[in-house]
Design a protein around this motif. Structure first.
Motif, short mmCIF file in Angstrom:
data_model
loop_
_atom_site.label_atom_id
_atom_site.label_comp_id
_atom_site.label_asym_id
_atom_site.label_seq_id
_atom_site.Cartn_x
_atom_site.Cartn_y
_atom_site.Cartn_z
N PHE B 534 12.11 -44.25 31.15
CA PHE B 534 12.84 -42.96 31.19
C PHE B 534 13.68 -42.88 32.45
N ASN B 535 13.07 -43.26 33.59
CA ASN B 535 13.78 -43.12 34.85
C ASN B 535 14.98 -44.05 34.89
N GLN B 536 14.83 -45.23 34.27
CA GLN B 536 15.96 -46.17 34.20
C GLN B 536 17.08 -45.55 33.35
N MET B 537 16.69 -44.95 32.22
CA MET B 537 17.67 -44.31 31.36
C MET B 537 18.39 -43.18 32.11
N ALA B 538 17.60 -42.41 32.88
CA ALA B 538 18.18 -41.30 33.63
C ALA B 538 19.22 -41.81 34.61
N ALA B 539 18.94 -42.99 35.18
CA ALA B 539 19.89 -43.55 36.14
C ALA B 539 21.15 -44.05 35.44
N ASP B 540 21.00 -44.51 34.21
CA ASP B 540 22.12 -45.12 33.49
C ASP B 540 23.01 -44.10 32.79
N ILE B 541 22.43 -43.04 32.26
CA ILE B 541 23.19 -42.11 31.42
C ILE B 541 23.50 -40.84 32.21
N PRO B 542 24.77 -40.55 32.40
CA PRO B 542 25.16 -39.43 33.27
C PRO B 542 24.51 -38.11 32.89
N ALA B 543 24.39 -37.87 31.59
CA ALA B 543 23.84 -36.56 31.17
C ALA B 543 22.40 -36.37 31.65
N PHE B 544 21.67 -37.46 31.82
CA PHE B 544 20.26 -37.37 32.21
C PHE B 544 20.07 -37.54 33.72
N ARG B 545 21.21 -37.53 34.43
CA ARG B 545 21.15 -37.73 35.88
C ARG B 545 20.20 -36.69 36.48
N ASP B 546 19.54 -37.08 37.53
CA ASP B 546 18.60 -36.20 38.26
C ASP B 546 17.30 -35.95 37.52
N LEU B 547 17.13 -36.46 36.32
CA LEU B 547 15.86 -36.25 35.64
C LEU B 547 14.90 -37.38 35.99
N SER B 548 13.63 -37.08 35.92
CA SER B 548 12.62 -38.13 35.96
C SER B 548 11.50 -37.72 35.04
N TRP B 549 10.72 -38.68 34.61
CA TRP B 549 9.61 -38.40 33.69
C TRP B 549 8.69 -37.33 34.29
N ALA B 550 8.43 -37.48 35.58
CA ALA B 550 7.52 -36.53 36.22
C ALA B 550 8.09 -35.12 36.21
N LYS B 551 9.41 -35.02 36.40
CA LYS B 551 10.03 -33.70 36.48
C LYS B 551 9.96 -32.96 35.15
N LEU B 552 9.84 -33.69 34.06
CA LEU B 552 9.89 -33.04 32.75
C LEU B 552 8.71 -32.09 32.54
N GLY B 553 7.61 -32.43 33.16
CA GLY B 553 6.43 -31.57 33.03
C GLY B 553 6.03 -31.41 31.57
N ASP B 554 5.37 -30.29 31.28
CA ASP B 554 4.92 -30.05 29.91
C ASP B 554 5.97 -29.37 29.06
N THR B 555 6.93 -28.71 29.71
CA THR B 555 7.87 -27.90 28.94
C THR B 555 9.32 -28.38 29.05
N GLY B 556 9.54 -29.53 29.67
CA GLY B 556 10.87 -30.12 29.66
C GLY B 556 11.83 -29.50 30.66
N VAL B 557 13.03 -30.08 30.68
CA VAL B 557 14.07 -29.64 31.61
C VAL B 557 15.36 -29.52 30.81
N SER B 558 16.15 -28.48 31.11
CA SER B 558 17.44 -28.31 30.42
C SER B 558 18.53 -29.03 31.20
N ILE B 559 19.35 -29.78 30.47
CA ILE B 559 20.48 -30.45 31.11
C ILE B 559 21.75 -29.67 30.79
N PRO B 560 22.69 -29.66 31.72
CA PRO B 560 23.95 -28.96 31.43
C PRO B 560 24.73 -29.68 30.34
N LEU B 561 25.30 -28.95 29.44
CA LEU B 561 26.04 -29.57 28.33
C LEU B 561 27.53 -29.46 28.56
#
Lengths: 475, 561
Positions: B534-561
């Motif tokens: 996941f962290n590798q994908m976050a680094a590669d795909i701009p939309a997922f930038r700044d995300l990490s598996w740990a940050k997602l927690g139980d309820t997820g994180v919203s990315i700007p669209l």
């Protein structure tokens, strides 16, 4: 000499008096409405402008009028709570759902002199800037609803109702709504729900105080039939003059319904506090005493939900002595002035003004069982303590009156009843169903215990309700 | 600090007031948004108690529903600062505000807090009131816990521990009412167990907008019922089973299937549409028994639809694909199959391969497939999946990860636009190799005849279909409940699915074998863990930038669209 003081029922029982408008007008009807509509704005010494409606409200406050429905709450104060700045319409509802057992006073007014009530109601509406009002009438008053609708039609034809009433520029419409036979519809927020077409579940307060969030979530006034009649007389005679009737803080007149083991059951209008409970029961001008050869056993002084008094019961009340000072006096139950405050001080209430008299032929356990059955049947079932408690008490009393009692049932009943009132329920029905049980058992405990014990004696072997526990090590 | 009681602070939602709960001072907002309308309402005692982390028992109160105030379990005692006849606060000798205790209790769920209010939840009187209410609720409640589905998650049981009596003093006949009443296609009602809290009525009326339930009769004989002649069949009925504090409303799907205390609870999300409702998967011994909604304010509040909730049975189907197959349906090991496939890939010339992935796959799988497609020079797309939606939760897009398929570059714009082109290229012989993940392409214009023309058809799926039957290589994949990964919902919420049960047979999480396949094909090492991937994908795909598996927690994180 005690005597009736007929203010509201002045004409109702006169020979030839009919509920139609013509008869009402012949006897000075709607003069108070004309007077109310003609009140001119005035400027107070402090420069404040006071319009006609506000002057009527002030006069009602001055009159000391207390609600005649049961709670005895100050009418002027109730009106003063109305949210007049919400921008929403203000509604007024006449509570004609008279159903407290023992009470039959509003019925006299509605059936015999409906225009008097309408006149008071129209004035109350004018005083509170109400343009749409309702009469919620008990479903069983089938003829009453017909009479009211006829009266409304007559009033509309003479422009006492409708657009631009008597040229004053004031508009008002009143509708009659019939209940469907539920006691709880007399509770003002239950009534409002019912009027809205819903199940009459009383509302929680806060937030739904009718003065702010009432009918259709608008400020609403709910007044009893007799209260609205009093408003007419306050306008007619002036608040200060009305306050001279009755006694301080218990002003005006009340129609008292007396039923039970008396010679002359009926309704009697008296100045509040000017006659005693005993006079109402025993005086020849009132109920005329008990049936011959019978002795008084108990009195329910304010409708079936009021706490019962036992014959011979004495209360310590603060009363003005001959020197004008407050002094504590021992007062016999029968010597209690029939007013709001004395009966509250004696631990009961004047409620809806219904006195139920029981003589020594009364089986007190049966009497309570009967009352309890009524409340179990009428509990709306919304909140837990009343829903479950009222039926539980009724079942226990049924058992006790059908040969299945226990010596412990008196205690058992009180412990159930104690978990119901005192703010535990949404509305005052919690009190209404538990106060009779608490007071009957407290004051006639011997009879309840004896009934249960006798049943136990008669039964060969009572199945144990509690298993016997063998003593255990370590306990 | 003495403040005039008349002084009215401006009613802005950020205004705070201080109250005491059992002696502990807490600061609470003056108003709290209404759960349904968002309109500011006065903050209530129970909300203040929550801030103070003081538990107030309750049945009818539900934070997501309008307040009813009928169970009376949350009665508390309270006091407010005393005010003298001059309307000034009365102070104690030590300068603190004198509190005047209310002679009557108040229901914590409906009573607004006021500055300086003191709430008492643990006085003898409060305890006695709770015991009284519980006793009243139990006298007419059947004590059939051993066979009741709610046992183990029943509020009556829970509070009986704290406020119950060891013995009943009730010697009367209980009120008897109908049992096993069919309320709708998915709901059974036991009238006797119902404590008339009206949660279900308020939910279906005020949240769903279907005024289907109500109470008839009077007093203790009150009964919950559906509107005469109507059946309780909206798409949200099963939520009433969740919020029913007792065993009155039961799910036809779940009743008598499993004792709840045996269920393993896995926090995950529903993958039946693009909303991505948060769920708890209840499973035991590799079998799923139920989905329940899990609170997530950003997605589904506390609810989920019946359609999504019941869409799990296929996971346990008997005909699941459980074996790795090679040409002529030969059984293969994963290692052998992946080696053969990667050997095939080495001979592919750019432009001769196509890849159709499913928008029901995770972000990570789609990311790996995109990587593979780039290496192969393959054209890609995924399959649109539409259905009827509603205003509440059910989205018309029945793919749980359409957005992920777009962000990873798998799907065309619009989704499915490349499918006719791929079909045509197969027909013309240009495309000789096709990879299909999780879709039956014969339903979207690439029929069995076209599939027959391919030199190599590599298919991964969960259940058999026409496409899987034509495959040269068949790789059994995992249902969402059998693996970990993330989905991106229609609003850009990146949320995790977690593994609740083991996959059957040889079935294997797609990201795991894709990771190996890519290593075999490209020689590039990836991450063998989902966290790393996941962290590798976050680094590669701009939309997922700044995300990490740990940050997602139980309820997820919203990315700007």
């Amino acid at each position: 000499m005690p005597a009736e003081y007929r203010l509201i029922l002045k004409y109702a029982d006169q020979p030839g008096y009919t509920p139609d408008l013509e008869c009402y007008l012949r006897n000075g009807g709607y003069a108070s409405l004309k007077k109310a509509l003609a009140i001119q704005p005035k400027t107070l010494p402090d420069g404040r402008q006071v319009g006609g409606p506000e002057q009527i409200r002030d006069d009602v406050k001055l009159s000391g009028l207390r609600g005649r429905g049961g709670a005895g709450f100050s009418c002027g104060l109730k009106w003063s709570f109305v949210d007049r700045k919400s921008g929403k319409p203000i509604y007024l509802i006449c509570n004609a759902d008279e159903s407290e057992p023992g009470t039959f006073k509003d019925k006299q007014i509605l059936y015999k002199d409906p225009h008097q009530m309408l006149e008071g109601m129209i004035i109350a509406c004018y005083a509170n800037d109400v343009h749409l009002a309702y009469i919620y009438i008990r479903g069983e008053f089938v003829d009453g609803a017909k009479i009211l609708n006829r009266a409304l039609k007559e009033a509309r034809e003479k422009n006492f109702l409708g657009k631009n009433i008597l040229g004053s520029g004031y508009d008002l419409e009143i509708h009659v709504h019939r209940g469907a036979g539920a006691y709880i519809c007399g509770e003002e927020t239950g009534l409002i729900e019912s009027l809205e077409g819903k199940r009459a579940y009383p509302r929680i307060k806060p937030p739904y105080f009718p003065a702010v969030l009432g009918l259709y979530m608008c400020p609403t006034i709910v007044n009893n039939v007799e209260t609205l009649c009093a408003v007419k007389h306050i306008v007619a005679m002036g608040g200060a003059e009305f306050a001279r009737l009755g006694t301080p803080n218990n002003t005006g007149t009340r129609i008292v319904s007396i039923s039970g083991h008396v010679k002359k059951p009926g309704y009697y209008e008296v100045e509040v506090g000017k006659v005693t409970l005993g006079q109402l029961i025993n005086d020849p001008v009132f109920a005329g005493g008990l049936r011959d050869g019978r002795k008084l056993k108990a009195v329910i002084p304010g409708g079936s939900s009021a706490k019962v008094f036992k014959a011979g019961e004495k209360f310590k009340l603060k009363r003005k002595g001959p020197d004008g000072k407050d002094a504590e006096q021992e007062v016999d139950m029968l010597d209690l002035p029939y007013d709001f405050d004395s009966l509250i001080a004696a631990g009961s209430m004047s409620g809806s003004g219904a006195i139920i008299v029981m003589d020594d032929s009364t089986d007190i356990v049966e009497a309570l069982s009967n009352l309890s059955e009524f409340y179990a049947h009428e509990s709306c079932g919304q909140c837990t303590p009343c829903r479950e408690g009222s039926l539980w008490m009724s079942k226990a009393l049924h058992r006790l009156t059908h040969g299945q009692g226990r010596g412990t049932d008196a205690e058992y009943l009180v412990r159930i009843a104690d978990n119901i009132p005192g703010g535990r329920t949404i509305c005052a029905f919690g009190e209404a169903c538990s106060w009779p049980v608490q007071s009957f058992v407290a004051k006639f405990k011997d009879e309840f215990v004896a009934r249960g014990a006798a049943d136990e004696q008669r039964r060969p072997a009572v199945p144990k309700t509690e298993p016997e526990l063998a003593p255990q090590a370590g306990h | 600090m003495a403040t005039s009681p008349e002084a009215k602070p401006a009613a802005s939602p950020i205004d705070k007031i201080k109250v005491r709960v059992d002696g502990k001072e807490v600061e609470v907002p003056k108003t709290t948004p209404d759960p349904l309308t968002g309109k500011p309402l006065p903050t209530t005692m129970i909300q203040a108690c929550n801030v103070a982390r003081v538990d107030v028992p309750h049945y009818c109160y539900h934070p997501k529903l309008p307040v009813a105030g009928n169970c009376r379990m949350c009665l508390v005692e309270f006091g407010i600062p005393a005010v003298g006849s001059d309307r000034k606060p009365i102070l104690n000798p030590d300068g603190t505000a004198k509190i005047s205790k209310s002679p009557r209790p108040a229901i914590a769920c409906a009573t607004p807090v006021s500055p300086g209010m003191e709430i008492y939840t643990n006085t003898p009187a409060v305890k006695q009131m709770r015991e009284g209410v519980l006793e009243f609720l139990l006298i007419n409640h059947p004590l059939d816990c051993p066979i009741c589905d709610q046992a183990g998650e029943c509020k009556l049981q829970e509070y009986s521990v704290e406020f119950g009596q060891s013995q009943s003093r009730f010697v009367e006949q209980k009120v008897h009412k109908p049992k096993r009443v069919d309320l709708g296609p998915r709901i059974v009602l036991d009238y006797e167990r119902c404590i008339l809290c009206t949660r279900c009525i308020r939910f279906t009326k005020d949240v769903v907008g279907d005024d289907a339930l109500g109470i008839v009769n009077r007093g203790s004989y009150n009964t919950l019922t559906a509107y005469p002649g109507k059946t309780f069949d909206n798409n949200y009925t099963l939520n009433t089973v969740d919020i029913c504090p007792v065993g009155a409303l039961t799910s036809k799907d779940f009743r008598f299937q499993m004792r709840v205390w045996f269920l393993k609870e896995t926090k995950s999300i529903c993958t039946s549409c693009a909303t991505g409702c948060n769920v708890i998967v209840g499973s035991r011994e590799e079998k799923i028994y139920r989905y329940e909604p899990r609170e997530n304010e950003a997605v589904n509040s506390s609810w989920m639809c019946d359609y999504g909730r019941l869409n799990y049975k296929w996971i346990g189907r008997e005909d699941r694909l459980v074996e790795v197959r090679g040409p002529k349906s030969a059984a293969l090991s994963w290692a052998a199959a992946l080696k053969e496939i990667s050997d095939t890939f080495k001979q592919i010339s750019p432009g001769s391969a196509a890849l159709i992935a499913s928008a029901r796959q995770t972000n990570e799988e789609l990311y790996l497939l995109a990587k593979l497609a780039t290496k192969l020079g393959a054209v890609t797309d995924s399959v649109p999946r539409q259905g009827e939606g509603d205003k509440l939760l059910l989205n018309t897009d029945r793919n749980p990860n359409s957005l992920g398929a777009r962000l990873t570059g798998i799907s065309a714009e619009p989704i499915g636009a490349n499918l006719p082109k791929i079909a045509e290229a197969i027909r013309s012989g240009k495309i000789k190799t096709l990879l299909v993940f999780g879709e039956d392409v014969t339903k979207v214009g690439i029929g069995a005849d076209l599939l027959g023309k391919l030199e190599t058809l590599i298919v991964s799926d969960i259940l058999p279909n026409t496409t899987t039957r034509s495959a040269h290589y068949l790789l059994p994949g995992c249902a969402h409940a059998e693996k970990r990964g993330t989905f991106t919902n229609t609003k850009g919420r990146v949320q995790k699915v977690m593994k609740a049960v083991e996959p059957p047979g040889q079935a294997r999480a797609e990201w795991e074998f894709l990771h190996e396949l890519i290593f075999n094909t490209t020689g590039q090492n990836g991450y063998a863990s989902i966290e790393g991937l996941f962290n590798q994908m976050a680094a590669d795909i701009p939309a997922f930038r700044d995300l990490s598996w740990a940050k997602l927690g139980d309820t997820g994180v919203s990315i700007p669209l």
